[in-house]
Design a protein around this motif. Structure first.
Motif, PDB file in Angstrom:
ATOM      1  N   LEU A  54     -36.070 -16.797  14.923  1.00  0.00           N
ATOM      2  CA  LEU A  54     -36.935 -17.347  15.974  1.00  0.00           C
ATOM      3  C   LEU A  54     -38.380 -16.896  15.771  1.00  0.00           C
ATOM      4  CD1 LEU A  54     -34.644 -16.869  19.111  1.00  0.00           C
ATOM      5  CD2 LEU A  54     -35.193 -19.009  17.956  1.00  0.00           C
ATOM      6  N   GLY A  55     -38.562 -15.640  15.364  1.00  0.00           N
ATOM      7  CA  GLY A  55     -39.905 -15.157  15.111  1.00  0.00           C
ATOM      8  C   GLY A  55     -40.532 -15.798  13.890  1.00  0.00           C
ATOM      9  N   ALA A  56     -39.711 -16.088  12.880  1.00  0.00           N
ATOM     10  CA  ALA A  56     -40.232 -16.661  11.645  1.00  0.00           C
ATOM     11  C   ALA A  56     -40.731 -18.083  11.839  1.00  0.00           C
ATOM     12  CB  ALA A  56     -39.153 -16.629  10.564  1.00  0.00           C
ATOM     13  N   ILE A  57     -40.173 -18.795  12.820  1.00  0.00           N
ATOM     14  CA  ILE A  57     -40.599 -20.182  13.035  1.00  0.00           C
ATOM     15  C   ILE A  57     -41.535 -20.300  14.246  1.00  0.00           C
ATOM     16  CG2 ILE A  57     -38.520 -21.131  11.975  1.00  0.00           C
ATOM     17  CD1 ILE A  57     -37.351 -21.581  14.720  1.00  0.00           C
ATOM     18  N   GLY A  58     -42.056 -19.167  14.690  1.00  0.00           N
ATOM     19  CA  GLY A  58     -43.045 -19.174  15.754  1.00  0.00           C
ATOM     20  C   GLY A  58     -42.499 -19.269  17.160  1.00  0.00           C
ATOM     21  N   LEU A  59     -41.230 -18.966  17.342  1.00  0.00           N
ATOM     22  CA  LEU A  59     -40.635 -19.035  18.680  1.00  0.00           C
ATOM     23  C   LEU A  59     -40.353 -17.629  19.202  1.00  0.00           C
ATOM     24  CD1 LEU A  59     -38.130 -21.999  18.159  1.00  0.00           C
ATOM     25  CD2 LEU A  59     -40.390 -22.064  19.236  1.00  0.00           C
ATOM     26  N   ASP A  60     -41.355 -16.787  19.110  1.00  0.00           N
ATOM     27  CA  ASP A  60     -41.194 -15.398  19.553  1.00  0.00           C
ATOM     28  C   ASP A  60     -40.832 -15.308  21.026  1.00  0.00           C
ATOM     29  OD1 ASP A  60     -43.306 -15.765  17.368  1.00  0.00           O
ATOM     30  OD2 ASP A  60     -42.860 -13.630  17.169  1.00  0.00           O
ATOM     31  N   SER A  61     -41.275 -16.273  21.815  1.00  0.00           N
ATOM     32  CA  SER A  61     -41.004 -16.234  23.257  1.00  0.00           C
ATOM     33  C   SER A  61     -39.520 -16.391  23.569  1.00  0.00           C
ATOM     34  CB  SER A  61     -41.794 -17.331  23.963  1.00  0.00           C
ATOM     35  OG  SER A  61     -41.434 -18.619  23.461  1.00  0.00           O
ATOM     36  N   LEU A  62     -38.752 -16.910  22.617  1.00  0.00           N
ATOM     37  CA  LEU A  62     -37.313 -17.100  22.838  1.00  0.00           C
ATOM     38  C   LEU A  62     -36.487 -15.907  22.373  1.00  0.00           C
ATOM     39  CD1 LEU A  62     -36.863 -20.844  21.759  1.00  0.00           C
ATOM     40  CD2 LEU A  62     -37.185 -19.911  24.062  1.00  0.00           C
ATOM     41  N   GLN A  63     -37.136 -14.946  21.734  1.00  0.00           N
ATOM     42  CA  GLN A  63     -36.397 -13.755  21.307  1.00  0.00           C
ATOM     43  C   GLN A  63     -35.852 -13.031  22.530  1.00  0.00           C
ATOM     44  OE1 GLN A  63     -39.278 -11.618  18.944  1.00  0.00           O
ATOM     45  NE2 GLN A  63     -38.657 -12.644  17.064  1.00  0.00           N
ATOM     46  N   HIS A  64     -34.642 -12.516  22.383  1.00  0.00           N
ATOM     47  CA  HIS A  64     -33.945 -12.045  23.575  1.00  0.00           C
ATOM     48  C   HIS A  64     -32.904 -10.990  23.197  1.00  0.00           C
ATOM     49  CE1 HIS A  64     -33.281 -12.718  27.839  1.00  0.00           C
ATOM     50  NE2 HIS A  64     -31.976 -12.639  27.632  1.00  0.00           N
TER      51      HIS A  64
END
Length: 317
Positions: free
Chosen positions: A158-168
């Motif tokens: 998720l962080g690699a594709i720019g979706l850091d906000s979804l990390q959980h």
């Protein structure tokens, strides 16, 4: 006279089976001898433990001394135990969701492998079936690492594709822990269901599809009116297996979360284990109360088998 004696002796040594096939006395004795060891093992390792567990469920016992008979107090205690109610709800939700998903996805995947991906069917079947042959404990350990909030593959992707906000912290949040476990359960069971459905698809007469196509039926109509009705018996079996696996769920949840956080993933199996081996209530084993949960689980599994028999009988009509 000789003929009458022969008939009399034959009548004495041959017994007519209720289905019409004659069985000699020696054959019946041989049959009893062959099933004898299995019957003894069944009595010792299946029937007796069930009966003893049912007896313990009516007692208060910590594993030492003599069990104290308390009638149905353990069962009434379940109704007032908030953790028991939560475990029952989670068990039913987990069972219902995974059964529906595994049944639907198994059927759709089998149809795709059989019709759309037929050229690479062997490869796809192998890939989908691999999770089913991996130990559930191993699968749970792997997925626990995948869900890890710090080093887990999921959060890193998720962080690699720019979706850091979804990390959980997937397994540490009461809102996401059960969906995360459902994903693991579906991942591990879809291949097995796909193979059962795939085998069932091979028994459907191709002429039915040709006739339907000539009558103007499209692919969706053929699936609805030919494929689904023809696989009713298979569907009944898969639904029954899904219910059984859901009611007796334990290993994946125990390894991944242990029933946490705050009992959000607690099922009957994990709560039963914690009661029986003393990880709750001050580390005092409560084998009598735990046995009551075993009986409830057995009743639920029995109902699943009855449902499968009912679905099978209805499909044969």
């Amino acid at each position: 006279m000789a003929t009458a004696t022969y008939k009399a002796s034959r009548t004495a040594t041959v017994t007519t089976h209720k289905f019409g096939s004659p069985l000699r006395k020696s054959q019946r004795v041989a049959g009893y001898v062959f099933i004898g060891p299995t019957f003894v093992l069944f009595l010792g390792f299946v029937l007796w433990p069930i009966l003893y567990t049912a007896y313990l469920s009516l007692t208060s016992w910590g594993g030492f001394g003599t069990p104290r008979f308390v009638n149905f107090d353990n069962y009434s205690r379940m109704l007032s135990d908030p953790v028991a109610r939560r475990a029952m709800i989670v068990t039913l939700v987990l069972t219902g969701v995974t059964t529906v998903l595994l049944t639907f996805l198994g059927l759709v995947t089998a149809v795709l492998v059989n019709a759309v991906w037929s050229k690479v069917g062997v490869l796809v079947r192998t890939i989908l079936f691999i999770p089913g042959i991996v130990s559930f404990v191993v699968s749970a350990v792997l997925w626990r690492l995948i869900y890890d909030p710090n080093i887990g593959t999921l959060n890193r992707m998720l962080g690699a594709i720019g979706l850091d906000s979804l990390q959980h912290a997937w397994l540490a949040d009461q809102k996401t822990v059960l969906p995360a476990i459902i994903v693991v359960t579906v991942w591990g069971g879809i291949g097995f269901n796909m193979l059962i459905y795939y085998a069932g698809l091979q028994s459907i007469d191709p002429n039915l599809y040709e006739a339907a196509a000539m009558d103007g039926a499209n692919t969706v109509q053929q699936f609805r009116h030919i494929t689904v009705p023809s696989l009713r018996v298979v569907t009944g079996l898969i639904v029954s297996l899904g219910l059984l696996n859901g009611f007796k769920a334990f290993d994946v949840i125990f390894v991944m979360t242990g029933g946490g956080p705050n009992h959000a993933s607690e099922v009957l199996g994990t709560y039963l284990y914690s009661l029986a081996f003393g990880s709750t209530s001050g580390s005092i084993p409560q084998l009598g109360y735990a046995s009551a949960f075993s009986v409830v689980t057995m009743v639920l599994c029995t109902l699943a088998v009855i449902a499968q028999l009912w679905l099978t009988r209805r499909a044969d009509r």
